[in-house]
Every structure is written in structure tokens, then in C-alpha cells.
Design an enzyme around this catalytic site. Structure first.
Site, mmCIF file in Angstrom:
data_model
loop_
_atom_site.group_PDB
_atom_site.id
_atom_site.type_symbol
_atom_site.label_atom_id
_atom_site.label_comp_id
_atom_site.label_asym_id
_atom_site.label_seq_id
_atom_site.Cartn_x
_atom_site.Cartn_y
_atom_site.Cartn_z
ATOM 1 N N GLU A 75 0.820 -1.393 -0.081
ATOM 2 C CA GLU A 75 -0.098 -0.043 -0.120
ATOM 3 C C GLU A 75 0.864 1.372 -0.019
ATOM 4 O O GLU A 75 0.485 2.381 -0.403
ATOM 5 C CB GLU A 75 -0.990 0.014 1.138
ATOM 6 C CG GLU A 75 -2.300 -1.054 1.062
ATOM 7 C CD GLU A 75 -1.650 -2.334 1.470
ATOM 8 O OE1 GLU A 75 -0.579 -2.623 1.864
ATOM 9 O OE2 GLU A 75 -2.864 -3.202 1.819
ATOM 10 N N LYS A 90 -17.716 -0.434 5.397
ATOM 11 C CA LYS A 90 -18.212 -1.483 4.461
ATOM 12 C C LYS A 90 -19.596 -1.638 4.071
ATOM 13 O O LYS A 90 -20.232 -1.538 3.129
ATOM 14 C CB LYS A 90 -17.757 -2.956 4.961
ATOM 15 C CG LYS A 90 -18.054 -3.902 3.738
ATOM 16 C CD LYS A 90 -17.420 -5.349 4.102
ATOM 17 C CE LYS A 90 -17.457 -6.214 2.729
ATOM 18 N NZ LYS A 90 -16.737 -7.337 3.154
ATOM 19 N N PHE A 113 -12.074 -7.228 13.319
ATOM 20 C CA PHE A 113 -10.953 -7.861 12.501
ATOM 21 C C PHE A 113 -10.524 -6.483 11.408
ATOM 22 O O PHE A 113 -11.291 -5.890 10.849
ATOM 23 C CB PHE A 113 -11.189 -9.011 11.637
ATOM 24 C CG PHE A 113 -10.138 -9.406 10.809
ATOM 25 C CD1 PHE A 113 -8.933 -9.763 11.175
ATOM 26 C CD2 PHE A 113 -10.458 -9.581 9.201
ATOM 27 C CE1 PHE A 113 -7.914 -10.380 10.402
ATOM 28 C CE2 PHE A 113 -9.502 -9.968 8.344
ATOM 29 C CZ PHE A 113 -8.117 -10.320 8.977
ATOM 30 N N GLN A 114 -9.118 -6.361 11.320
ATOM 31 C CA GLN A 114 -8.668 -5.262 10.523
ATOM 32 C C GLN A 114 -9.307 -3.994 10.817
ATOM 33 O O GLN A 114 -9.454 -3.105 9.770
ATOM 34 C CB GLN A 114 -8.805 -5.963 8.910
ATOM 35 C CG GLN A 114 -7.793 -6.964 8.600
ATOM 36 C CD GLN A 114 -7.676 -7.154 7.179
ATOM 37 O OE1 GLN A 114 -8.528 -6.925 6.648
ATOM 38 N NE2 GLN A 114 -6.338 -7.733 6.856
ATOM 39 N N MET A 116 24.519 8.678 3.374
ATOM 40 C CA MET A 116 24.218 10.443 3.765
ATOM 41 C C MET A 116 24.488 10.093 5.411
ATOM 42 O O MET A 116 25.153 10.973 6.080
ATOM 43 C CB MET A 116 22.780 10.933 3.670
ATOM 44 C CG MET A 116 22.493 12.357 4.194
ATOM 45 S SD MET A 116 23.929 13.225 3.448
ATOM 46 C CE MET A 116 23.208 13.993 2.059
#
Lengths: 167, 581
Positions: free
Chosen positions: B51, B163, B113-114, B478
Site C-alpha cells: 500500500e 463496508k 478484524f482489520q 548520507m
């Protein structure tokens, strides 16, 4: 902090869930301090009025005002410290009230324009409104051991005269 | 009108908004939306491999094209993975609209969940976010999201979609316009302030134009070029502003800041009038703030009032969009036939040319080992300065900014504010979607490239040929450089004892891999790679591991306290700098 002054900032914002946390988040994320914060819906139910007391030098306050204005939910705001305004805070205080204390406490409450809301054989519950400084004075005047509980609402305020914060 | 589901509404909104590409990754909470995407072909969904890659790709697409980047991810880990990308876009003011799935309304707050508190987690790194609780508000919310993302100071806007909202039905109506009583950015500059600014600008003896990413975001490049050439003043640009003014023009005196040119930083330090345009006085630019432009009066043009006088107090603030304000300035100057002080200006240029003679970007060439600067110079030649260049974060990013001369806006794409390693590769892919016919190269390092490698698979799937220029020195360069200068060469955790065989890795993903070890092979390899128009080529350049980025203003130093290559002893001179980053 040098030249750190107390400012009362009054904000009209969209009455939406999360609006308050956007303000609180901004202050913690940018390291500004909040002395007090009050919020409630207004006569227009789509708007909330939020009053916050903060302190900082001129530059910090300028940034706070700009950052608040930048929040999408903020409709309008005013720094009440920059204008003629009054500030009020509500305090509820529960004190011991035994023997000689009973008369003393009642007298003190009267002097400060308080109301005794509840009485038991050993306690008073007093309501007091005024600028924060007045409430501080009352607390100083009451014997320390006599204080059982203090609840303060945090400051709210309004500009004097014709100036009004509305949409 | 027939009621349709929230998912269908969302897809219709995207079509009506003219969204071409949607970068995303499916999951449980967004299944209804993916089912709707399946049924149509107008909005093309790009399936990334992580993602964060989706957000960076949308970001790169936006930076290259000027259009909003659009993302769709699932709830929970889909969101948390996207956060780095969102924060990256936020710091650089890139307009994105990020749609996130959420658990059904009834389960919010139940540790389902999630489930994560998406609106809460992202609040500090978005311009605004919404949780849609009523499907009837969905279309309007989407419109608001695009409007907020694209106007004022742009930024990412997130829309969280439970949802159940995506399966509930209502009538579809996409508003043509939205108005928010609480959001009304000032575009037009205040005429009085502009007038005052013009007077100050023209009275300058030692003027300096300092411009940033705001010029590019507002498409103000044409006005900037016109004003700069009308005035004849020197111009420097920030890392984010490169390309807005052509780097090959003689009035451009290089990037400023921590790794800016000697002449740019000296001119900043010595100028008497600073004209800041769409720049935000970032700490990488100012150096130590109380040593910044000690003798300058400052005009600052920015669309975001909170950028003005945040770090540096300015004398004349002008809130407005860059092209708008600059056009107004040009009109005043032309209408009234105003002229700068040419005598003072001639002297000022003479001084700047003296500083230029320091050749602060000079490096020691080698026939034995590949110098990273040399690779970037050759890349510039081979692509004739025309490629879109993305970069990751570190030494290679600075060399890209210093040695590739950007002549047009939106040609240089990098994570300046947040400094996100891993940004370059997915951003290059996004830029390639925006401009499939242009050469796109990602200048990266062996550290950064390993943070988003998985997107090589996405690039194969959608055939977005990008040339990956890996300046491989085996170190986190760096950090290593800072350890060399400021930590007595204690190279703590900056050497990679194991690196993959990048050639085989590229081949494993279906791309072309090349390893280049000798300076004499650099140009040939680049030519060969760019001749393969339809292939992604991974060019692994084995470069000098000891090379450092110069000039450098150490943390805590003033703009005139630069360290120069081969001329300065690299020791920390500022104890207070050790607490800075």
C-alpha cells in the site's frame, strides 16, 4: 518563555465528530500549551463554540491563530485578548462545614457572590462564577484543609459591544 | 432515479471526477468497491504490491501531471501501510485523495478484524479527512475531498468508507461544485501589499529571489520566469522548487541550503532584499535561524498564511497563489515602467560571479572508480536533460539535485519534506503512467531501493519502463557521511555486509539488469539502457564508497559557513548543532 501572555481564543467550528480532536491534536502536535478548553454546541446546532486559553509570545500566538484557521472545520475565530471582552468560568467546590467553619464559609461564599447548592451536616457545595482570577482568590481565601473537591469549567468568553462572532 | 450502492456511487464519482488511474490494493472491507471496479473500464485500477507503493505511485503521478493522485486501500494494515505515503505527500503539499475501507459502522470501536482508527491515525498527516457515516453524503464528500485536495495549499485528503456504506443504496447525484463555509483559500494577493512589495523589490541593491515547491504546485513557472527576467535578479531554488526556473539559465545560481551551491548560499547571506516565493523557510534551507539572511528585508508570497512568519519574521507578507501575485507584480512594473537599480545590480552580479569561481560543485574525477556525480552528469547528457527524474532519499538525492539541470517544472520528483526512503521507484512508476512517452529515471541508492523493491513486479505487470540508476556504494551514504564528519568515523550500522545481486534480482522480476564497475562504461551502459524503450532497466553502478556531498552546511551553521570539497577539515564546529538533525 519570554513575553509569554495569556490569550483566550474563541472558535466557531463545524459541529462534527472529530472537530474537537483536530484542535486538541494541533496543539499537541505543534507543542503549544492548552491551559483550558471548553466546547458546546451553539444556538445553531451545526456549529460548536470552543474557547481555549493558551499562552505564548506574539509569534507563537500568531502561529496558533493561523494554524487554527487552517483547520477545515474552523469557521471563524477571535482572539478575545485583543479586544474588549469578558471572561467567565464556573467553579463548583465542596468544602468541609463543621462548627465555626459553617458561618465562615457561608460568609465567604456571600462575599464572592457564590451560591450554596447543597448542604449536609458536615459539608457545603458552592457554585461560583467569575473570571478565573476571582475563582483563584476564593480558593486562596478558603482554608486549604477545608477543600474537599474543586471542579472548574475552564474559561469561556465573549466580546463586549457590538462585535459578535457569528457566521 | 434508481438507487445504487455506495460502491457504485464511489466508482461513478471517480468517473465524473475524470480519474484515470486508481492505485490500490484490495481487502475485505473494500470488496464491494472492487466488485464495481471489475464491471467497468473507465477508471483503470493499478494493483501495487504494497500500500505504501500505491500512495507513492499516486503521488508521483500527481507531481508529474498536476492532477490529483487517487488511492484505494483496505482497512487496518492497508491503512497503516499507506500512512508513510500519506505523510510524504502531506509534507510536500501533494494533492491526493485516499479512499480507505473501514469495518462496518456497527463494528467501529469494537476492535473488529482489520480495524484501526483510520481518521485518528491519519489526522496529523492529512489536509483533511472524512468518515462517511451515511451513504446519502457519500457523493458530496467525495467532491469535497477532491476540492480540498486541489485548492489552496494542496494536500492529501482521506475518505474512510465503512463496508456497510458501500452496499447501502441511495440515488446518485454528483455535485458540480461544492462550497464550504469554513474553507475559502485566498488566491488573489492584496493589491496594497503587492504595490509595497514592488517598491521594496525595485529599491534593492543586492536582491535575491528564493523560490520553492509552491511555484510548481501552483503552475506559476511562466510568471516566475517572466518576473525574474524582467528584473534581471539572481534566483536560487529549493530542493522542491527545482525546475520552476530553468537551471541552465545564467540568472539561476543553483540550489540553496544544506547542500546548496556556494554562490547561492553566500548571496542569500549577503542580500539586502529577499523575495521568497512559494517557499517555507525550512530548516534545511535556513541553516541556523538567527544567522539567516542577516541584512535582508523580506517579501514572502505564499498561499498558506501559516507558512508566513513561521520560522523567519517577514516584512511584507502576501497571501495568494503564486501565478496570481506574480502576474500582478509584473503588471505594476510594466504599467508604470519601473526599473531596478541597474548600477547596483551590476556590482551585485560581479560579486556573485566571484563566488561562482569557487566552483563549489567541482569533484575529483577518477578513471579507476565511478564517481556518483559523474553518473548523474552522464545521465543528464544521455537524456539530453529531458527525462523525468525521481529520486529516493540520501546522498544520491542531493547529487541528482546538484548535477541534473532541470529546465522545466514537474521534471524533478523527490520526497523533500518527509525524506522518505523508498519513494523513488513507485513515484517513477506513477510518473510513467502520467507520461508514457517520456523517459523516466529513478536515481536511487542501495539503501533506498530495497525499501520498495516489490513494486518491480507492478512495473512488469503494467509495463511501465523506467530506468533505475542505482548509485551503489554499499553504505547508507548520507548517514555514513555524518558519521565521518561528526562521529569520528564510527560507522555505526551504515555498512551493508550483504547486498543482493541486483542484476539477477531485476531479471527475476522480468526486467533487464546491468552492473557497471568502470567509469569508462558509464555512458555506454546508459545509452544501451535508454535505447530499450519498452524495458525497465536496473543499472547497478558500483560507485566510490567514500564520496561525500559538498558543499555542506553542518547543522547549526549559518549560510556562509559551508564546508567545501577538498578544502575543509571535516569536524563538527558547532556543538549546538549536535542536537539538531
Amino acid at each position: 518563555m519570554n513575553n509569554s501572555n495569556r490569550h483566550v481564543i474563541s472558535i466557531l467550528m463545524e459541529n462534527e465528530s472529530g472537530a474537537l480532536s483536530r484542535v486538541a491534536n494541533l496543539f499537541s502536535a505543534r507543542g503549544y500549551n492548552i491551559e483550558s478548553l471548553t466546547v458546546a454546541p451553539t444556538d445553531d446546532p451545526t456549529l460548536s463554540r470552543l474557547t481555549l486559553v493558551t499562552s505564548g509570545n506574539e509569534q507563537v500566538i500568531e502561529q496558533i491563530v493561523k494554524q487554527l484557521n487552517k483547520l477545515i472545520d474552523v469557521v471563524k475565530l477571535i482572539d478575545l485578548s485583543e479586544t474588549d471582552s469578558i471572561e467567565r468560568e464556573l467553579m463548583l467546590i465542596k468544602t468541609k462545614a463543621l462548627g465555626e467553619q459553617r458561618a465562615e464559609m457561608m460568609r465567604l461564599s456571600e462575599i464572592f457572590g457564590g451560591h450554596i447548592l447543597d448542604v449536609t451536616d458536615s459539608t457545603y457545595t458552592i457554585e461560583l462564577t467569575g473570571p478565573g482570577g476571582k475563582l483563584d482568590s476564593f480558593l486562596r481565601a478558603v482554608e486549604k484543609d477545608a477543600i474537599l473537591e474543586v471542579v472548574r469549567s475552564g474559561a469561556t468568553g465573549i466580546a463586549l459591544g457590538q462585535k459578535a462572532l457569528h457566521v | 432515479m434508481e438507487p445504487i450502492t455506495g460502491a457504485e456511487i464511489l466508482v461513478r464519482c471517480l468517473k465524473d471526477e475524470g480519474v484515470e488511474y486508481l492505485f490500490g490494493y484490495p481487502g475485505g472491507s473494500v470488496l464491494h468497491i472492487y466488485d464495481e471496479l471489475y464491471k467497468q473500464e473507465d477508471v483503470k485500477h493499478i494493483l501495487v504490491r504494497h500500500e505504501q507503493g500505491a500512495v507513492h505511485a499516486a503521488d508521483g503521478y500527481s507531481r508529474a501531471s498536476g492532477k490529483p493522485g487517487v488511492v484505494l486501500v483496505t482497512s487496518g494494515p492497508g491503512v497503516t501501510n499507506a500512512v508513510t505515503g500519506i505523510a510524504t505527500a502531506y509534507m510536500d503539499s501533494i494533492p491526493l485523495v485516499v479512499f480507505t475501507g473501514q469495518v462496518p459502522t456497527a463494528l467501529i470501536g469494537n476492535d473488529a478484524f482489520q480495524e484501526v482508527d483510520t481518521v485518528g491515525i491519519t489526522r496529523p498527516c492529512v489536509k483533511h479527512n472524512f468518515l462517511v457515516k451515511d451513504v446519502r453524503l457519500l457523493a458530496e464528500t467525495v467532491k469535497k475531498a477532491f476540492y480540498i485536495a486541489m485548492t489552496g495549499r494542496p494536500g492529501p485528503v482521506l475518505v474512510d468508507l465503512p463496508k456497510d456504506i458501500t452496499i447501502t443504496k441511495t440515488e446518485y447525484h454528483y455535485p458540480k461544485k461544492v462550497k464550504l463555509r469554513s474553507y475559502n483559500p485566498t488566491v488573489k494577493g492584496h493589491a496594497g501589499q503587492i504595490r509595497k512589495a514592488v517598491d521594496m523589490i525595485l529599491s534593492a541593491k543586492r536582491p535575491m529571489l528564493y523560490t520553492g515547491g509552491g511555484v510548481i504546485l501552483s503552475d506559476g513557472s511562466a510568471e516566475l520566469v517572466e518576473l525574474t527576467q524582467l528584473l534581471g535578479y539572481p534566483i536560487t531554488q529549493t530542493l522542491m522548487g527545482l525546475g520552476a526556473y530553468p537551471a541552465t539559465d545564467k540568472q539561476f545560481i543553483g540550489m540553496l541550503g544544506m547542500h546548496g551551491t556556494y554562490e547561492a548560499n553566500m548571496a542569500m547571506h549577503e542580500c539586502d532584499t529577499l523575495i521568497a516565493i512559494g517557499a517555507r523557510f525550512d530548516d534545511r534551507v535556513t541553516g541556523k535561524i538567527d544567522k539567516f539572511c542577516p541584512t535582508a528585508r523580506i517579501v514572502h508570497v505564499d498561499i498558506d498564511p501559516s507558512s508566513i512568519s513561521k520560522n523567519v519574521k517577514v516584512d511584507i507578507p502576501i497571501v495568494g497563489s503564486v501565478p496570481n501575485v506574480l502576474r500582478a507584480m509584473i503588471n505594476v512594473i510594466r504599467d508604470e515602467k519601473l526599473k531596478p537599480d541597474t548600477e547596483a545590480l551590476t556590482q551585485w552580479w560581479r560579486q556573485i560571479d566571484e563566488w561562482r569561481k569557487m566552483e563549489s560543485l567541482r569533484y575529483r574525477p577518477s578513471t579507476e572508480v565511478i564517481k556518483p556525480q559523474f553518473v548523474v552528469e552522464k545521465l543528464y547528457q544521455v537524456t539530453e536533460g529531458q527525462a523525468i527524474i525521481t529520486s529516493d532519499v540520501g546522498q544520491h538525492q542531493m547529487w541528482a539535485a546538484q548535477y541534473y539541470l532541470f529546465d522545466r517544472p514537474r521534471q524533478w520528483i523527490n520526497s523533500g519534506g518527509l525524506g522518505t526512503m523508498g519513494f523513488g521507484l513507485p513515484a517513477a512508476m506513477g510518473a510513467k503512467f502520467a507520461f508514457p512517452d517520456q523517459d523516466v529515471a529513478c536515481i536511487t541508492g542501495d539503501g533506498s531501493i530495497q525499501m520498495m523493491l516489490q513494486e518491480l513486479a507492478t512495473m512488469k505487470q503494467y509495463n511501465t519502463p523506467v530506468k533505475i540508476i542505482n548509485l551503489n556504494n554499499g553504505y547508507l551514504g548520507m548517514v555514513r557521511q555524518w558519521q565521518e564528519f561528526f562521529y569520528q568515523k564510527r560507522y555505526s550500522m551504515t555498512y551493508f555486509e550483504a547486498l543482493p545481486n541486483f542484476v539477477m534480482l531485476a531479471e527475476a522480476y522480468g526486467h533487464v539488469g546491468m552492473k557497471i564497475e568502470r567509469p569508462g562504461d558509464v555512458e555506454g551502459a546508459l545509452r544501451e539502457a535508454f535505447a530499450m524503450k519498452d524495458r525497465t532497466v536496473f543499472l547497478d553502478f558500483v560507485t566510490d564508497p567514500s564520496e561525500n556531498v559538498f558543499p555542506m552546511i553542518p547543522a547549526g551553521g549559518g549560510q556562509n559557513e559551508m564546508l567545501l570539497a577538498e578544502r575543509d577539515d571535516m569536524v563538527s564546529t558547532h556543538e549546538e548543532g549536535m542536537v539538531l538533525v
